[in-house]
Motif scaffolding. Structure first.
Motif, PDB file in Angstrom:
ATOM      1  N   HIS A  99       5.614   0.847  -0.773  1.00  0.00           N
ATOM      2  CA  HIS A  99       4.733   1.991  -1.050  1.00  0.00           C
ATOM      3  C   HIS A  99       5.504   3.209  -1.551  1.00  0.00           C
ATOM      4  CE1 HIS A  99       1.361   4.743  -0.700  1.00  0.00           C
ATOM      5  NE2 HIS A  99       2.163   5.570  -0.049  1.00  0.00           N
ATOM      6  N   GLU A 100       6.663   3.484  -0.997  1.00  0.00           N
ATOM      7  CA  GLU A 100       7.410   4.673  -1.406  1.00  0.00           C
ATOM      8  C   GLU A 100       7.862   4.583  -2.852  1.00  0.00           C
ATOM      9  OE1 GLU A 100       7.748   7.451   0.341  1.00  0.00           O
ATOM     10  OE2 GLU A 100       6.465   6.490   1.846  1.00  0.00           O
ATOM     11  N   ARG A 101       8.195   3.391  -3.292  1.00  0.00           N
ATOM     12  CA  ARG A 101       8.709   3.212  -4.660  1.00  0.00           C
ATOM     13  C   ARG A 101       7.608   2.822  -5.645  1.00  0.00           C
ATOM     14  NH1 ARG A 101      13.924   2.777  -6.463  1.00  0.00           N
ATOM     15  NH2 ARG A 101      14.199   1.800  -8.505  1.00  0.00           N
ATOM     16  N   PHE A 102       6.708   1.933  -5.209  1.00  0.00           N
ATOM     17  CA  PHE A 102       5.648   1.437  -6.090  1.00  0.00           C
ATOM     18  C   PHE A 102       4.305   1.515  -5.356  1.00  0.00           C
ATOM     19  CE2 PHE A 102       9.425  -1.196  -7.332  1.00  0.00           C
ATOM     20  CZ  PHE A 102       9.646  -0.606  -8.569  1.00  0.00           C
ATOM     21  N   PRO A 103       3.748   2.704  -5.194  1.00  0.00           N
ATOM     22  CA  PRO A 103       2.481   2.822  -4.458  1.00  0.00           C
ATOM     23  C   PRO A 103       1.320   2.190  -5.217  1.00  0.00           C
ATOM     24  CG  PRO A 103       3.055   4.907  -5.504  1.00  0.00           C
ATOM     25  CD  PRO A 103       4.238   4.001  -5.693  1.00  0.00           C
ATOM     26  N   ALA A 104       0.358   1.691  -4.470  1.00  0.00           N
ATOM     27  CA  ALA A 104      -0.849   1.112  -5.058  1.00  0.00           C
ATOM     28  C   ALA A 104      -1.978   2.122  -5.019  1.00  0.00           C
ATOM     29  CB  ALA A 104      -1.254  -0.155  -4.304  1.00  0.00           C
ATOM     30  N   SER A 105      -2.838   2.096  -6.045  1.00  0.00           N
ATOM     31  CA  SER A 105      -4.083   2.859  -6.062  1.00  0.00           C
ATOM     32  C   SER A 105      -5.220   1.857  -5.913  1.00  0.00           C
ATOM     33  CB  SER A 105      -4.229   3.626  -7.382  1.00  0.00           C
ATOM     34  OG  SER A 105      -3.184   4.555  -7.540  1.00  0.00           O
ATOM     35  N   PHE A 106      -6.146   2.138  -5.017  1.00  0.00           N
ATOM     36  CA  PHE A 106      -7.170   1.149  -4.683  1.00  0.00           C
ATOM     37  C   PHE A 106      -8.495   1.443  -5.362  1.00  0.00           C
ATOM     38  CE2 PHE A 106      -4.264   1.353  -0.960  1.00  0.00           C
ATOM     39  CZ  PHE A 106      -3.696   0.094  -1.144  1.00  0.00           C
ATOM     40  N   PRO A 107      -9.242   0.382  -5.747  1.00  0.00           N
ATOM     41  CA  PRO A 107      -8.825  -1.012  -5.652  1.00  0.00           C
ATOM     42  C   PRO A 107      -7.719  -1.320  -6.650  1.00  0.00           C
ATOM     43  CG  PRO A 107     -10.875  -0.864  -6.866  1.00  0.00           C
ATOM     44  CD  PRO A 107     -10.582   0.519  -6.352  1.00  0.00           C
ATOM     45  N   LYS A 118       5.096  -7.838  -1.845  1.00  0.00           N
ATOM     46  CA  LYS A 118       5.586  -6.652  -1.136  1.00  0.00           C
ATOM     47  C   LYS A 118       4.754  -5.418  -1.484  1.00  0.00           C
ATOM     48  CE  LYS A 118      10.330  -8.357  -0.767  1.00  0.00           C
ATOM     49  NZ  LYS A 118      11.745  -8.151  -1.187  1.00  0.00           N
ATOM     50  N   ILE A 119       4.308  -5.332  -2.730  1.00  0.00           N
ATOM     51  CA  ILE A 119       3.408  -4.229  -3.088  1.00  0.00           C
ATOM     52  C   ILE A 119       2.101  -4.351  -2.321  1.00  0.00           C
ATOM     53  CG2 ILE A 119       1.982  -3.304  -4.964  1.00  0.00           C
ATOM     54  CD1 ILE A 119       4.344  -3.929  -6.853  1.00  0.00           C
ATOM     55  N   ARG A 120       1.566  -5.570  -2.230  1.00  0.00           N
ATOM     56  CA  ARG A 120       0.290  -5.795  -1.543  1.00  0.00           C
ATOM     57  C   ARG A 120       0.365  -5.422  -0.060  1.00  0.00           C
ATOM     58  NH1 ARG A 120       0.382 -11.166  -0.818  1.00  0.00           N
ATOM     59  NH2 ARG A 120       0.827 -10.770   1.375  1.00  0.00           N
TER      60      ARG A 120
END
Length: 304
Positions: free
Chosen positions: A52-60, A45-47
């Protein structure tokens, strides 16, 4: 080292195994050579960006929380761990799906002798979530607790913890895994259309507790069955906020003591952790394809 990365949100095909630089050790860090690391629905779900609202990803972005392996280096102020120690634990840096993982020394516990690497590597997310959720509902001897998604990584452990507390379990799950649940003392109710009627017939009087590891309409269903909001725990944070239920999960269960106790129960055979498939790191896409589409029993694990 080789590590799983994704450079933007998307489906399984955004996952890559790339050469990356290992980050430097801080004074209380430990470098672990990963032997096994479970994969989890939350990582999918993160991928995709669904969280995104709760556990946003920073790329890469890296990936992975579960971890079991061997210590290969320690920071200058680490006293508990030595090179060669066999450990299990967790990363909060989305980094365990890799050949080498750096974690703080307080996020590791000793791997019990005889505990298989694949099982040790599957324990953290599912185990800590199950322990926290069961504690939130606090089952008592003679009570009845409904567990949804009962043959997933979390649900399969929670079923056994509720039974160890002396409560009866009504497990909502696929019939194809029914024998596994019945062998652990649960009453099996198939999910799908008509599940509310089937639960009413199976439960008799209102259940005392409700553990929802699926989300969707299950919180509403628990309330309809007469379960008090304080004794419903769900992975659906929106439903928890809307209905005033509990939503305790891995954050509440992430302590060395909790993981040590659970690893001990598993090592002695008091709790079983089903591992349905093991894949090398390079097959991470195949592992998540099975997790997201095959509804496996228990856990799928990556190895390095």
């Amino acid at each position: 080292m080789r590590a799983v990365r994704f450079h933007h949100y998307g489906d399984i095909d955004v996952l890559r195994v790339e050469d990356v630089e290992q980050r430097a050790l801080r004074p209380h860090d430990v470098l672990v050579r990963m032997r096994a690391a479970g994969i989890n629905p939350g990582e999918a779900k993160i991928r995709t960006g669904a969280l995104h609202e709760r556990f946003p990803a920073s790329f890469p972005s890296g990936q992975g929380s579960d971890l079991a392996g061997t210590v290969v280096e320690t920071g200058c102020e680490v006293t508990r761990w030595r090179v060669g120690d066999e450990v299990l634990g967790w990363s909060w840096e989305r980094s365990s799906h890799a050949e080498l993982v750096v974690v703080p020394d307080g996020q590791l516990v000793a791997k019990p002798e005889g505990l298989a690497w694949e099982t040790a590597g599957a324990l953290y997310v599912s185990g800590s979530t199950a322990c926290a959720a069961v504690a939130a509902v606090a089952p008592a001897p003679g009570e009845t607790v409904v567990v949804t998604a009962a043959t997933g990584g979390v649900g399969s452990i929670a079923v056994q913890l509720v039974r160890r507390a002396g409560a009866h379990v009504i497990a909502v799950a696929s019939p194809r895994h029914g024998d596994w649940l019945r062998a652990r003392g649960a009453t099996v109710v198939p999910y799908g259309e008509g599940v509310e009627d089937r639960l009413r017939r199976a439960a008799g009087p209102a259940p005392s507790g409700f553990l929802d590891f699926h989300g969707g309409e299950y919180v509403r269903l628990g309330l309809a069955l007469g379960v008090a909001p304080a004794r419903i725990n769900t992975i659906d944070y929106g439903a928890a906020a809307a209905y005033g239920t509990r939503s305790d999960a891995s954050a509440e269960g992430s302590t060395p003591g909790t993981l040590t106790r659970l690893a001990g129960l598993v090592a002695e055979g008091a709790v079983r952790v089903p591992v349905s498939a093991v894949h090398p790191l390079e097959e991470v896409r195949q592992a998540f394809r099975e997790l997201e589409h095959a509804h496996p029993l228990g856990k799928i694990v990556l190895t390095s």
